[in-house]
Design a protein around this motif. Sequence first.
Motif, short mmCIF file in Angstrom:
data_model
loop_
_atom_site.label_atom_id
_atom_site.label_comp_id
_atom_site.label_asym_id
_atom_site.label_seq_id
_atom_site.Cartn_x
_atom_site.Cartn_y
_atom_site.Cartn_z
N VAL A 184 33.87 35.43 32.52
CA VAL A 184 33.49 36.84 32.06
C VAL A 184 34.41 37.21 31.09
O VAL A 184 35.41 37.74 31.48
CB VAL A 184 33.23 37.90 33.04
CG1 VAL A 184 32.37 38.97 32.41
CG2 VAL A 184 32.08 37.11 34.15
N GLN A 185 33.93 37.59 29.44
CA GLN A 185 34.91 38.06 28.78
C GLN A 185 34.56 39.60 28.49
O GLN A 185 33.63 39.92 28.35
CB GLN A 185 34.67 37.35 27.42
CG GLN A 185 35.06 35.86 27.79
CD GLN A 185 35.12 35.04 26.33
OE1 GLN A 185 35.74 35.47 25.66
NE2 GLN A 185 34.52 34.02 26.37
N LEU A 244 36.06 48.07 31.30
CA LEU A 244 35.02 47.67 31.60
C LEU A 244 34.75 47.61 33.37
O LEU A 244 33.64 47.87 33.92
CB LEU A 244 34.76 45.88 31.19
CG LEU A 244 33.49 45.26 31.46
CD1 LEU A 244 33.18 44.93 32.93
CD2 LEU A 244 32.22 46.16 31.23
N LEU A 245 35.84 47.11 33.87
CA LEU A 245 35.81 47.18 35.69
C LEU A 245 35.50 48.58 36.01
O LEU A 245 34.99 48.75 37.05
CB LEU A 245 37.15 46.48 35.96
CG LEU A 245 37.49 45.12 35.56
CD1 LEU A 245 38.56 44.72 36.29
CD2 LEU A 245 36.06 44.05 36.03
N GLU A 246 36.37 49.40 35.22
CA GLU A 246 36.05 50.99 35.87
C GLU A 246 34.67 51.58 35.27
O GLU A 246 34.33 52.19 36.21
CB GLU A 246 37.29 51.82 35.05
CG GLU A 246 38.57 51.53 35.33
CD GLU A 246 39.16 50.29 34.69
OE1 GLU A 246 40.64 49.90 35.08
OE2 GLU A 246 38.38 49.70 34.06
N PHE A 256 36.01 34.48 36.84
CA PHE A 256 37.58 35.49 36.51
C PHE A 256 37.02 36.14 35.28
O PHE A 256 35.91 35.92 34.54
CB PHE A 256 38.47 34.43 36.10
CG PHE A 256 38.17 33.42 34.93
CD1 PHE A 256 38.45 33.65 33.58
CD2 PHE A 256 37.64 32.33 35.37
CE1 PHE A 256 37.86 32.85 32.68
CE2 PHE A 256 37.41 31.28 34.22
CZ PHE A 256 37.48 31.67 32.96
N PHE A 257 37.62 37.19 34.90
CA PHE A 257 37.58 38.30 33.71
C PHE A 257 38.84 37.75 32.99
O PHE A 257 40.19 37.66 33.21
CB PHE A 257 37.85 39.69 33.88
CG PHE A 257 36.51 40.16 34.85
CD1 PHE A 257 35.35 40.31 34.57
CD2 PHE A 257 36.61 40.29 36.39
CE1 PHE A 257 34.33 40.82 35.19
CE2 PHE A 257 35.78 40.53 37.29
CZ PHE A 257 34.47 41.02 36.57
N ILE A 258 38.40 37.82 31.62
CA ILE A 258 39.68 37.61 30.55
C ILE A 258 39.54 38.85 29.71
O ILE A 258 38.20 39.11 29.32
CB ILE A 258 39.73 36.34 30.07
CG1 ILE A 258 38.60 35.89 29.44
CG2 ILE A 258 40.26 35.44 30.88
CD1 ILE A 258 38.92 34.56 28.58
N ASN A 266 34.73 38.54 21.52
CA ASN A 266 33.91 37.65 22.11
C ASN A 266 32.71 38.63 23.27
O ASN A 266 32.28 37.99 24.13
CB ASN A 266 34.41 36.89 22.64
CG ASN A 266 34.71 35.50 21.79
OD1 ASN A 266 34.16 35.42 20.60
ND2 ASN A 266 35.65 34.84 21.92
N THR A 267 32.79 40.13 22.88
CA THR A 267 31.89 40.48 23.83
C THR A 267 30.66 41.17 23.04
O THR A 267 30.91 41.58 21.63
CB THR A 267 32.53 41.95 24.30
OG1 THR A 267 32.96 42.96 23.42
CG2 THR A 267 33.57 41.53 25.22
#
Length: 621
Positions: free
Chosen positions: A518-519, A524-526, A599-601, A606-607
């Motif tokens: 998941v890029q 984003l997580l917040e 995993f997140f990078i 690339n979003t």
Amino acid sequence: MFKHNILLAVRNFKRYKSSFFINLTGLSTGLACALLIYLWVNDELLVDKFHKKDAFLFQVMEHQQYAEEIMTTTSTPGILAEALKDEIPEITYAATTTWISDYTLSVGNINVKAEGYHVGEDFFNIFSYRLVQGNPDLVLSDKNAIVISENLAERLFNTTENVTGKAIEFQHEKEFIISGVFKDTPPNSSYRFDFVLSFEEYKENNDWVLEWGNNGPKTYVVLQELANPDRVSEKIAGFVNDKSENSNITLFLKPYSDQYLYGRYRNGQQTGGRIEYVTLFSVIAVFILLIACINFMNLSTARASRRTKEVGVKKAIGAYRHTLIYQYLGESMIMAVLSLIVALVIVQLFLPQFNQITDKQIHLTFTPSLLGWIAGIGIVTGFIAGSYPALYISGFRPSVVLKGNVKGSLGELWARKGLVIFQFTLSIILIVAVMVVYQQVAYVQTKNLGYNKDNVVFFEIEGQIEKKLETFLNELRDIPGIVSASSIGHNLAGRQNNTSGLHWEGKNPDDLILFENVQVNYDLLETLGVELKEGRSFSREFGTDTAKIIFNETGIRVMGLENPIGKVIRLWSRHDLEIIGVVKDFHFQSLHEKVNPLFFILNPENTWNIMARIEACNERA
């Protein structure tokens, strides 16, 4: 005799009006429900069956072998179609396609949103999307060509005539020349699109599709008429392995028109799909008809006492039992025909709402097959509904009937009670099924997925936003009512981008473990409210976070890492990434599936989706 029986039936309907209307309502409602279900089931069974080469049209699919499972996917290498056509003589045509997305197309001051994708040169030779302008062999031979639907031509040019050769601006960036026009995709196509571009043009801007180790596009082939699909499947099984070392892929062919109904696989085995719903609703339709027929039987036998003298007199003057059976069956047939007519009116009235619920475009067109089915269901319903009453009433003995001493036998009593019990049992089964489905839907809607999905607005990045993403996000955050905003290359609704190219200290080199990739952008997580178990999220305060990675709990567990924060893993043998955080597991697939490694990078370039959280009081704004 036929006219006589019809006359008697009409007189009886007039004499017993309440019974007539109750039976008419019950049968017509049951038939209307069964007809609606039939139309839906028939539409499902015909999806993708309109292609002329259907018997020879196949989709190339993959079994990917991993440490704990076999994953089956429609994603294939982007160069597979071309290689198969060149090297497998049984394949006549082969084409690659990307995925359908929304784009902006412009002609002068006219801007329209349209759905389209990139496809291989053989596309119109494989699929029966009829070209009204252009040659199927040539329309996609130029990488700067675009083929549009009649509807899109009307929206852009207000005509479908003489549009070939004209230019269309794509995403306000590049011009394509119209090389053909095709009929709008039919309602029973599993793919709906407004235009197609050449896959050659896509390859120019996406080098990754040229590598055998990358999957994403879909591959379709047409076999020669005498070719054996099973043998061709065996022949291509190790095709990718021959092109790429250490490949875990086994190719196989699946009939294209079967994919819609039989699209679910588990551990390499086909385990169903939408066909389960087709079967379920077909059974429900039969149950509904049975309930309606049993209701007719019970009402008819319940009022049999009012017709005993009629039977006695007819038998006394010489009427045979089979004559009476024909009469009463005839009455039920007439009732079935009348109910069928009313049912057709009900179906016609409620079809628009039914289409809205089912997301279909079903029309009540009286084709020979539909007329045959309607006639068949009318006859069967009339026979089933009238069989027991006809046999029961015609069995009265005249000597007993005329004396007024009619008493039901124990067998007749048990038969009637049995019908009532069976009717109520079916009703209870259907009611319980509805309650279970309701509870399942309620569970899905209220289940804590591991992140806060409420009040999150989701939309795709398009146009100039892609080039000025950070500026757009800053403007978005300044809008009153927007709590936070970010971008992501995923929609958290299934596995969409995965890899087994992770390497870490202590890994068994023979193990292939699939991770969801998941890029994301900052915040984003917040924005989603994904909870951190340990470590930190991506932050602008650190200048090197593009070289960091965040795993979910399952990812850390399958890697067997203790105290993972600060450890370095390698992605695709060329990127060293430091683990800076671990998030708690959350569901990004069906609730039928266990939580898989993820995993997140940090990779804003690339979003292609925006996620924005709004204040609860502004959720309707």
